[in-house]
Write a protein that holds these residues in place. Structure first.
Motif, PDB file in Angstrom:
ATOM      1  N   ARG A 318       0.810  -1.199   0.028  1.00 39.59           N
ATOM      2  CA  ARG A 318      -0.093  -0.064   0.215  1.00 39.59           C
ATOM      3  C   ARG A 318       0.667   1.230   0.029  1.00 39.59           C
ATOM      4  O   ARG A 318       0.274   2.486  -0.206  1.00 39.59           O
ATOM      5  CB  ARG A 318      -0.992  -0.050   1.263  1.00 39.59           C
ATOM      6  CG  ARG A 318      -1.935  -1.358   1.477  1.00 39.59           C
ATOM      7  CD  ARG A 318      -2.767  -0.798   2.540  1.00 39.59           C
ATOM      8  NE  ARG A 318      -2.037  -0.742   3.946  1.00 39.59           N
ATOM      9  CZ  ARG A 318      -1.490  -1.892   4.425  1.00 39.59           C
ATOM     10  NH1 ARG A 318      -1.596  -3.149   3.951  1.00 39.59           N
ATOM     11  NH2 ARG A 318      -0.753  -1.664   5.518  1.00 39.59           N
ATOM     12  N   LYS A 324       1.801   4.056  -7.012  1.00 40.05           N
ATOM     13  CA  LYS A 324       0.867   5.507  -6.734  1.00 40.05           C
ATOM     14  C   LYS A 324       1.113   6.470  -7.840  1.00 40.05           C
ATOM     15  O   LYS A 324       0.081   7.024  -8.273  1.00 40.05           O
ATOM     16  CB  LYS A 324       1.189   6.153  -5.466  1.00 40.05           C
ATOM     17  CG  LYS A 324       0.838   5.189  -4.293  1.00 40.05           C
ATOM     18  CD  LYS A 324       1.093   5.794  -2.957  1.00 40.05           C
ATOM     19  CE  LYS A 324       0.798   5.137  -1.494  1.00 40.05           C
ATOM     20  NZ  LYS A 324       1.069   5.632  -0.346  1.00 40.05           N
ATOM     21  N   GLU A 327      -0.691   5.159 -10.936  1.00 39.00           N
ATOM     22  CA  GLU A 327      -2.097   5.200 -10.878  1.00 39.00           C
ATOM     23  C   GLU A 327      -2.490   6.873 -11.271  1.00 39.00           C
ATOM     24  O   GLU A 327      -3.591   7.096 -11.908  1.00 39.00           O
ATOM     25  CB  GLU A 327      -2.655   5.100  -9.324  1.00 39.00           C
ATOM     26  CG  GLU A 327      -2.379   3.549  -9.136  1.00 39.00           C
ATOM     27  CD  GLU A 327      -2.860   3.219  -7.518  1.00 39.00           C
ATOM     28  OE1 GLU A 327      -3.358   4.179  -6.875  1.00 39.00           O
ATOM     29  OE2 GLU A 327      -2.887   2.029  -7.119  1.00 39.00           O
ATOM     30  N   ASP A 338      -0.894  -2.547  -5.787  1.00 37.27           N
ATOM     31  CA  ASP A 338      -1.019  -1.438  -4.834  1.00 37.27           C
ATOM     32  C   ASP A 338      -1.963  -1.829  -3.566  1.00 37.27           C
ATOM     33  O   ASP A 338      -1.765  -0.739  -2.550  1.00 37.27           O
ATOM     34  CB  ASP A 338      -1.732  -0.156  -5.461  1.00 37.27           C
ATOM     35  CG  ASP A 338      -3.106  -0.404  -5.811  1.00 37.27           C
ATOM     36  OD1 ASP A 338      -3.735  -1.575  -5.308  1.00 37.27           O
ATOM     37  OD2 ASP A 338      -3.818   0.306  -6.515  1.00 37.27           O
TER      38      ASP A 338
END
Length: 427
Positions: A318, A324, A327, A338
């Motif tokens: 995470r 990130k 994304e 993720d």
């Protein structure tokens, strides 16, 4: 133009530059905090970040290039070293690549694409004097005491490559396992080989090692080029898998990292659509580390792969800053790696290893699968336990058993498939 106008233009340019510097440094610190950039990268500008928070979204695309360029390193080379009395080991790696040869022979291959596969046999020196999980690339004058290097490297024809695969499999005791590693985005030829050697050494990986090197640009700004190269390199990887499956290998351990996982999944999908069940049946396990794949694309890939490799293991986090950022570039669409879809992956029969809170050593969350000292120690313990049990019971290898043992050793980072593990996950 009057002196006043000239002065005004100068002031305006200085102000624009100052604002850009402030925003760039703010983005730099946020990306470092997200583990997208390593602590070794220096500020793109000499000024310190300001106390106020500048709006970064409008400037993100403009500044990312500047920031990533500051951390782009030249491709490392493959110098011949003589280890002598230094402590370490030599990892024997076969290489198949869809890159074109480089004019600089010390780099061997570059980022240009090749319609034909090239093959190498590389013996890589891995020094003992280093921290587990690290790769100390060779300097201009390599020091075998703590730096990686090459003991020998030779070009092979396809026929010689296949003969070498057969000969090395014949030399293996026990199960004839082939370990194929596929690197990720922004990885030059030599860098991927050194990483493969580190994995072999630190994780005590068994079997015959084959590295698949696809034509990554090896530059931070080459993300889109690399995405196209993944599509280009599928046929070469399918050809490699087909060749290895036709050998005397009992199983093929396939591991992909980052963007390399998309190459792996697309190639396996292609094998399924062309009805190469004989190849797919030999892939065990399939490991996807920090997969940079859209979650919906991944579901579509899984739907058509038959038979499915068993087990499929996915490393997620995470806190993976690189994913990130990926994304954000796609409007917030989730990536498989993720960590936001663990229950769904379990329902799909996939083993998930969550590295969100694990010590990454000197690496980043995106590369935690290779750099985490805790994971290295745990997997080595699992290997020893499995070898002991197999010797005592004389049983066939159970591919899911090491993952159950790893779950018991690592305080619940392993989430087994719903059909295999208990509904009560280890926390």
């Amino acid at each position: 133009m009057t002196v006043a106008n000239k002065s005004s233009d100068v002031v305006s340019n200085l102000l624009r530059r100052r604002v850009l510097e402030i925003w760039s440094n703010q983005i730099f610190y946020r990306l470092r905090h997200m583990n997208v950039l390593s602590s070794a990268c220096s500020l793109p500008f000499k000024y310190k970040p300001q106390k106020y928070r500048a709006p970064i979204k409008p400037m993100l695309s403009l500044c990312l290039a500047m920031l990533f360029s500051a951390c782009t390193n030249a491709p490392v080379k493959l110098p011949i070293v003589e280890p002598g009395a230094y402590e370490g080991s030599v990892q024997n790696i076969l290489v198949a690549t869809s890159r074109s040869p480089h004019e600089d022979t010390s780099l061997r291959y570059g980022d240009r694409r090749s319609d034909q596969l090239y093959f190498d046999a590389v013996d890589v020196w891995t020094p003992a004097n280093r921290k587990p999980g690290t790769v100390n690339y060779p300097s201009k004058e390599p020091d075998p005491d703590h730096e990686f290097g090459v003991v020998s490297i030779n070009s092979l024809s396809r026929a010689t490559f296949e003969q070498t695969v057969k000969a090395r499999l014949d030399d293996l005791d026990g199960d004839k396992i082939v370990f194929i590693f596929v690197h990720g985005y922004n990885v030059p030829y030599a860098n991927g080989i050194y990483r493969h050697a580190q994995l072999l050494e630190d994780f005590d990986a068994r079997g015959l090692a084959i590295h698949y090197s696809w034509p990554s640009s090896g530059r931070s700004l080459g993300y889109l080029y690399d995405r196209d190269s993944v599509q280009f390199a599928r046929d070469g990887f399918v050809s490699l898998l087909t060749s290895v499956a036709a050998s005397e290998a009992d199983s093929i351990f396939v591991m992909g990292h980052s963007m390399g996982t998309l190459l792996v999944m697309e190639s396996i999908r292609q094998l399924s659509l062309s009805q190469h069940a004989d190849v797919l049946e030999k892939i065990s396990p399939l490991v996807l580390a920090s997969p940079d794949i859209d979650i919906d694309v991944f579901r579509a890939q899984l739907r058509v792969i038959e038979p499915r490799p068993d087990p499929i293991v996915v490393f997620v986090s995470r806190k993976d800053g690189a994913l990130k950022l990926s994304e954000q570039l796609r409007g917030g669409r989730a990536r498989v790696g993720d960590g936001s879809n663990i229950p769904a992956l379990q329902e799909a029969g996939i083993v998930v290893i969550d590295l969100s809170d694990i010590d990454v050593g000197e690496g980043t969350k995106h590369g935690a699968f290779a750099s985490s000292p805790a994971l290295i120690r745990a997997l080595k313990e699992v290997n020893v336990a499995q070898d002991t049990q197999r010797s005592a019971d004389n049983q066939e290898f159970d591919p899911i058993a090491p993952l159950v043992a790893l779950r018991d050793l690592t305080a619940g980072i392993v989430h087994l498939p719903k059909a295999v593990g208990s509904d009560d996950e280890v926390k």
